[in-house]
Every structure is written in structure tokens, then in C-alpha cells.
Design a protein around this motif. Sequence first.
Motif, short mmCIF file in Angstrom:
data_model
loop_
_atom_site.label_atom_id
_atom_site.label_comp_id
_atom_site.label_asym_id
_atom_site.label_seq_id
_atom_site.Cartn_x
_atom_site.Cartn_y
_atom_site.Cartn_z
N GLU A 37 0.85 -1.19 0.00
CA GLU A 37 0.00 0.00 0.00
C GLU A 37 0.89 1.25 0.00
O GLU A 37 1.89 1.30 0.70
N MET A 38 0.50 2.23 -0.80
CA MET A 38 1.22 3.51 -0.83
C MET A 38 0.24 4.63 -0.53
O MET A 38 -0.84 4.71 -1.11
N PHE A 55 -2.64 5.82 -3.18
CA PHE A 55 -2.27 5.80 -4.59
C PHE A 55 -1.77 4.41 -4.97
O PHE A 55 -1.43 3.61 -4.10
N PRO A 56 -1.70 4.13 -6.28
CA PRO A 56 -1.20 2.82 -6.72
C PRO A 56 0.23 2.56 -6.24
O PRO A 56 1.06 3.47 -6.18
N ILE A 61 6.11 9.89 -6.31
CA ILE A 61 6.12 11.34 -6.50
C ILE A 61 7.40 11.77 -7.19
O ILE A 61 8.49 11.33 -6.83
N LYS A 62 7.26 12.65 -8.17
CA LYS A 62 8.42 13.23 -8.85
C LYS A 62 8.44 14.75 -8.80
O LYS A 62 9.44 15.37 -9.18
N GLN A 72 5.14 9.45 -11.40
CA GLN A 72 5.58 8.54 -12.45
C GLN A 72 5.08 7.16 -12.06
O GLN A 72 5.27 6.72 -10.93
N HIS A 73 4.42 6.50 -13.00
CA HIS A 73 3.80 5.20 -12.71
C HIS A 73 4.39 4.13 -13.62
O HIS A 73 4.53 4.32 -14.84
N LEU A 74 4.76 3.01 -13.00
CA LEU A 74 5.30 1.87 -13.74
C LEU A 74 4.14 0.94 -14.07
O LEU A 74 3.53 0.34 -13.18
N ASN A 75 3.82 0.82 -15.35
CA ASN A 75 2.69 0.00 -15.76
C ASN A 75 2.99 -1.49 -15.67
O ASN A 75 2.11 -2.29 -15.35
N ALA A 76 4.22 -1.86 -15.99
CA ALA A 76 4.61 -3.27 -15.98
C ALA A 76 5.91 -3.41 -15.19
O ALA A 76 6.97 -3.02 -15.69
N PRO A 77 5.84 -3.93 -13.96
CA PRO A 77 7.05 -4.01 -13.12
C PRO A 77 8.21 -4.74 -13.78
O PRO A 77 9.37 -4.45 -13.50
#
Length: 253
Positions: A37-38, A55-56, A61-62, A72-77
Amino acid sequence: MAEITIFSAKDEFIWKLMPDIRGRFLYLELRDKTRQEMRIAQYTEKDNSWKYQSFPWWSSIKGAKEQMLAFQHLNAPQDPSDTEVYVQEMKADTRLWTKSRSHIVNPFFNGLMVKSFANDKEELSLLAWETGKPASFALDTEPQRLFYPSRYHYKDEYFDSLQILIERMVGELAVKQCEYIEREGCIIISYYCMKKPELVNNILVVDSDGEVVYHQPIDKSTNGQVADGTFFVWDKRILFIKDKTHLISLSLV
């Protein structure tokens, strides 16, 4: 120099400390690895209060401008190139815009410098915080409240001088990297030293008389890694995260 704890995490780690560009708000990125959890904790200086939003997990945070947060979100780890940028308005809890296949290079007062990828080509552009549309550079005319240290790694010429200063002041050998700034007549240094088997991050403050007024470890479990932005000066206060669980404030006056 007394330290004041202004936030303590309980079941989470403080992953990142981010002030907004004008210094009116502070944001903490809180992570619970067990539950993945974030949360974002938002501190409002005017109200002296904290608010929280979830948040996901793969977002980070950037940048921040008042109550707008850039993530910035990573769609595919499994694929670190598959990232997107989005801006969230915290007060209304609304996503303002999203840009796929992009990452944030640098936040500025009037926009986010974003690198995007399309048709195997890279494009660098400044995008407005509110709309995500192209913006023009402009100067912020408000008085500066935030001051960031300069970074010197072990190959920089100035690093040797900092090594000598630190060893003379506290008898420790700085390694890998230091962050340095002078404010309110004080020298403030974040440095790393080996305390086997760990690499430890420390904060050192020396006053105008050359006396050590504060010297404490702030991260004893770095996993051998160094970090940028371990502290900053907000008005006449030094802010930093200690042991990944406490937000500490030191007054320079």
C-alpha cells in the motif's frame, strides 16, 4: 541544536519527502511493503495539519506544485521502460492529465520537463502542470523558501576537501558521496561512512565558529546504496528523514 519530530510513521516507511515548489506544502510518500500500500501524507503549513490519500503501489512522486502532485507510474514491473506520467490535484482528488510512455526529467515552477517515446523517437517537452499541454519557461517571482544542497561524489575534485573537513570535525572518513550547503552561517553536510557491515548516512552541522552543533546518523540501513536529496533547507529549518520513519526538523536560528 535540538531536533523536533514533526511526523512519525507507524506501520509504514517514509519512502520520500517532497516539498511543493513554493514551500507551502510538504508531501511524504508512505509505503507498507507487507500490504503493498502507498499513501501520500500532505502537510499544510497554514493549518499545521496532515491529510492522507492512497495511490497505486507502482506510482512515485516526482514533483509538487502547491496541491498538484506529479507522479511517475510503472505499468509493468517487469518492464521499467513502460511508464506513464500523471498529475493529481490533491484537494479535489482529481487526476488532471496522463501521458503514456513518458517519464519526468525535472519539475519546474511553470511545468514538468517530460521525456516521451513515440515511434522509437524521444521527445523532450515542458508540459503545464494543470493541463499537460506545452508550456513556456517563466520565472517564479515569489521569494525563495527552499534551498537544496549540492551533490559531490567521490570522483569530484571538491569531495577530497569535504573528506578532510569531516574527518577533522568528527573523525570519520566520508565515502561515495556528500551533499553540502551553507545557510544562516552554518555548513550542513550529509555524508556516508562505513560502520561495518553497514554503510551509514549522517548529517553534520557546523556553526560559524567552526563548532559541531549537530551530528547524527539518519539512515543506518542503506543496503550499501547512496541517495540524492537526503535533506533540504526550508526557510530557516533543515528537514530530513531519520531511520525511514521520522520527519525531523532542525532550526538554524
